[in-house]
Design a protein around this motif. Structure first.
Motif, PDB file in Angstrom:
ATOM      1  N   SER A   2      43.466  31.613 -13.721  1.00 24.02           N
ATOM      2  CA  SER A   2      42.800  32.024 -15.061  1.00 24.02           C
ATOM      3  C   SER A   2      43.533  31.666 -16.443  1.00 24.02           C
ATOM      4  O   SER A   2      44.958  31.724 -16.206  1.00 24.02           O
ATOM      5  CB  SER A   2      42.634  33.310 -14.584  1.00 24.02           C
ATOM      6  OG  SER A   2      43.799  34.339 -14.821  1.00 24.02           O
ATOM      7  N   GLU A   5      46.444  34.504 -16.600  1.00 25.33           N
ATOM      8  CA  GLU A   5      47.772  34.143 -15.767  1.00 25.33           C
ATOM      9  C   GLU A   5      48.375  32.923 -16.080  1.00 25.33           C
ATOM     10  O   GLU A   5      49.698  32.944 -15.993  1.00 25.33           O
ATOM     11  CB  GLU A   5      47.097  33.740 -14.292  1.00 25.33           C
ATOM     12  CG  GLU A   5      48.156  33.507 -13.446  1.00 25.33           C
ATOM     13  CD  GLU A   5      47.731  33.281 -12.005  1.00 25.33           C
ATOM     14  OE1 GLU A   5      48.552  33.107 -11.031  1.00 25.33           O
ATOM     15  OE2 GLU A   5      46.319  33.106 -11.751  1.00 25.33           O
ATOM     16  N   ARG A  31      49.706  37.409  -6.921  1.00 29.15           N
ATOM     17  CA  ARG A  31      48.713  37.889  -7.607  1.00 29.15           C
ATOM     18  C   ARG A  31      47.232  37.000  -7.210  1.00 29.15           C
ATOM     19  O   ARG A  31      46.247  37.739  -6.950  1.00 29.15           O
ATOM     20  CB  ARG A  31      48.778  37.499  -8.986  1.00 29.15           C
ATOM     21  CG  ARG A  31      47.537  37.791  -9.935  1.00 29.15           C
ATOM     22  CD  ARG A  31      47.991  37.490 -11.474  1.00 29.15           C
ATOM     23  NE  ARG A  31      46.756  38.024 -12.297  1.00 29.15           N
ATOM     24  CZ  ARG A  31      45.516  37.457 -12.661  1.00 29.15           C
ATOM     25  NH1 ARG A  31      45.500  36.294 -11.980  1.00 29.15           N
ATOM     26  NH2 ARG A  31      44.664  38.014 -13.306  1.00 29.15           N
ATOM     27  N   ARG A  32      47.301  35.665  -6.808  1.00 31.54           N
ATOM     28  CA  ARG A  32      46.140  35.303  -6.332  1.00 31.54           C
ATOM     29  C   ARG A  32      45.807  35.526  -4.874  1.00 31.54           C
ATOM     30  O   ARG A  32      44.701  35.642  -4.581  1.00 31.54           O
ATOM     31  CB  ARG A  32      46.454  33.496  -6.457  1.00 31.54           C
ATOM     32  CG  ARG A  32      46.299  33.134  -7.954  1.00 31.54           C
ATOM     33  CD  ARG A  32      46.625  31.575  -7.880  1.00 31.54           C
ATOM     34  NE  ARG A  32      48.028  31.209  -7.971  1.00 31.54           N
ATOM     35  CZ  ARG A  32      48.742  30.325  -7.335  1.00 31.54           C
ATOM     36  NH1 ARG A  32      48.159  29.767  -6.496  1.00 31.54           N
ATOM     37  NH2 ARG A  32      50.062  30.326  -7.579  1.00 31.54           N
ATOM     38  N   HIS A  34      46.480  38.623  -3.796  1.00 32.82           N
ATOM     39  CA  HIS A  34      45.817  39.980  -3.706  1.00 32.82           C
ATOM     40  C   HIS A  34      44.410  39.800  -4.143  1.00 32.82           C
ATOM     41  O   HIS A  34      43.388  40.502  -3.854  1.00 32.82           O
ATOM     42  CB  HIS A  34      46.851  40.580  -4.875  1.00 32.82           C
ATOM     43  CG  HIS A  34      46.130  42.100  -5.120  1.00 32.82           C
ATOM     44  ND1 HIS A  34      46.210  43.144  -4.258  1.00 32.82           N
ATOM     45  CD2 HIS A  34      45.298  42.411  -6.217  1.00 32.82           C
ATOM     46  CE1 HIS A  34      45.271  44.097  -4.917  1.00 32.82           C
ATOM     47  NE2 HIS A  34      45.085  43.721  -6.056  1.00 32.82           N
ATOM     48  N   GLN A  35      44.081  38.838  -5.119  1.00 39.84           N
ATOM     49  CA  GLN A  35      42.736  38.843  -5.603  1.00 39.84           C
ATOM     50  C   GLN A  35      41.837  38.231  -4.649  1.00 39.84           C
ATOM     51  O   GLN A  35      40.670  38.580  -4.491  1.00 39.84           O
ATOM     52  CB  GLN A  35      42.666  37.887  -6.760  1.00 39.84           C
ATOM     53  CG  GLN A  35      43.290  38.122  -8.310  1.00 39.84           C
ATOM     54  CD  GLN A  35      43.206  37.448  -9.142  1.00 39.84           C
ATOM     55  OE1 GLN A  35      43.649  35.913  -9.036  1.00 39.84           O
ATOM     56  NE2 GLN A  35      43.168  37.689 -10.605  1.00 39.84           N
ATOM     57  N   HIS A  36      42.331  37.327  -3.783  1.00 37.27           N
ATOM     58  CA  HIS A  36      41.501  37.138  -2.748  1.00 37.27           C
ATOM     59  C   HIS A  36      41.164  38.047  -1.688  1.00 37.27           C
ATOM     60  O   HIS A  36      40.014  38.161  -1.285  1.00 37.27           O
ATOM     61  CB  HIS A  36      42.307  35.776  -1.825  1.00 37.27           C
ATOM     62  CG  HIS A  36      41.448  35.145  -0.780  1.00 37.27           C
ATOM     63  ND1 HIS A  36      40.386  34.439  -1.106  1.00 37.27           N
ATOM     64  CD2 HIS A  36      41.738  35.453   0.612  1.00 37.27           C
ATOM     65  CE1 HIS A  36      40.082  34.001   0.371  1.00 37.27           C
ATOM     66  NE2 HIS A  36      40.726  34.770   1.063  1.00 37.27           N
ATOM     67  N   ALA A  38      41.216  41.231  -2.356  1.00 44.77           N
ATOM     68  CA  ALA A  38      40.292  42.040  -3.166  1.00 44.77           C
ATOM     69  C   ALA A  38      38.896  41.563  -2.933  1.00 44.77           C
ATOM     70  O   ALA A  38      37.944  42.561  -2.782  1.00 44.77           O
ATOM     71  CB  ALA A  38      40.807  42.373  -4.525  1.00 44.77           C
ATOM     72  N   ARG A  39      38.773  40.241  -3.284  1.00 43.82           N
ATOM     73  CA  ARG A  39      37.341  39.717  -3.108  1.00 43.82           C
ATOM     74  C   ARG A  39      36.754  39.833  -1.886  1.00 43.82           C
ATOM     75  O   ARG A  39      35.539  40.370  -1.812  1.00 43.82           O
ATOM     76  CB  ARG A  39      37.382  38.266  -3.745  1.00 43.82           C
ATOM     77  CG  ARG A  39      36.079  37.625  -3.647  1.00 43.82           C
ATOM     78  CD  ARG A  39      36.145  36.110  -4.276  1.00 43.82           C
ATOM     79  NE  ARG A  39      34.951  35.533  -4.216  1.00 43.82           N
ATOM     80  CZ  ARG A  39      34.601  34.539  -3.307  1.00 43.82           C
ATOM     81  NH1 ARG A  39      35.227  34.059  -2.308  1.00 43.82           N
ATOM     82  NH2 ARG A  39      33.450  34.000  -3.399  1.00 43.82           N
ATOM     83  N   HIS A  42      35.602  43.401  -1.069  1.00 42.17           N
ATOM     84  CA  HIS A  42      34.272  43.877  -2.065  1.00 42.17           C
ATOM     85  C   HIS A  42      33.215  43.356  -1.329  1.00 42.17           C
ATOM     86  O   HIS A  42      32.399  44.180  -1.286  1.00 42.17           O
ATOM     87  CB  HIS A  42      34.556  43.052  -3.408  1.00 42.17           C
ATOM     88  CG  HIS A  42      33.338  43.180  -4.303  1.00 42.17           C
ATOM     89  ND1 HIS A  42      33.217  44.148  -5.069  1.00 42.17           N
ATOM     90  CD2 HIS A  42      32.386  42.371  -4.494  1.00 42.17           C
ATOM     91  CE1 HIS A  42      31.979  44.080  -5.773  1.00 42.17           C
ATOM     92  NE2 HIS A  42      31.636  43.067  -5.380  1.00 42.17           N
TER      93      HIS A  42
END
Length: 52
Positions: A2, A5, A31-32, A34-36, A38-39, A42
């Motif tokens: 992003s 980032e 970070r990437r 963690h985002q994966h 979290a997605r 979700h």
């Protein structure tokens, strides 16, 4: 990656008292990842299928 980032990575790499590039890049990988996760969580929580 992003825009925020990339901005953060550049700021940390250029800043005079920046940490080592290795540390900055490790943060980016974390970070990437963690985002994966979290997605995935979700969509799993909502029992939905992520968009393609």
């Amino acid at each position: 990656m992003s825009v925020p980032e990339v901005r953060k990575l550049l700021a940390r790499l250029v800043w005079a008292f920046a940490p080592l590039a290795k540390q900055v890049l490790a943060w980016s990988v974390w970070r990437r990842r963690h985002q994966h996760r979290a997605r995935d969580c979700h969509y799993k929580k909502r029992e939905a299928k992520p968009p393609d």
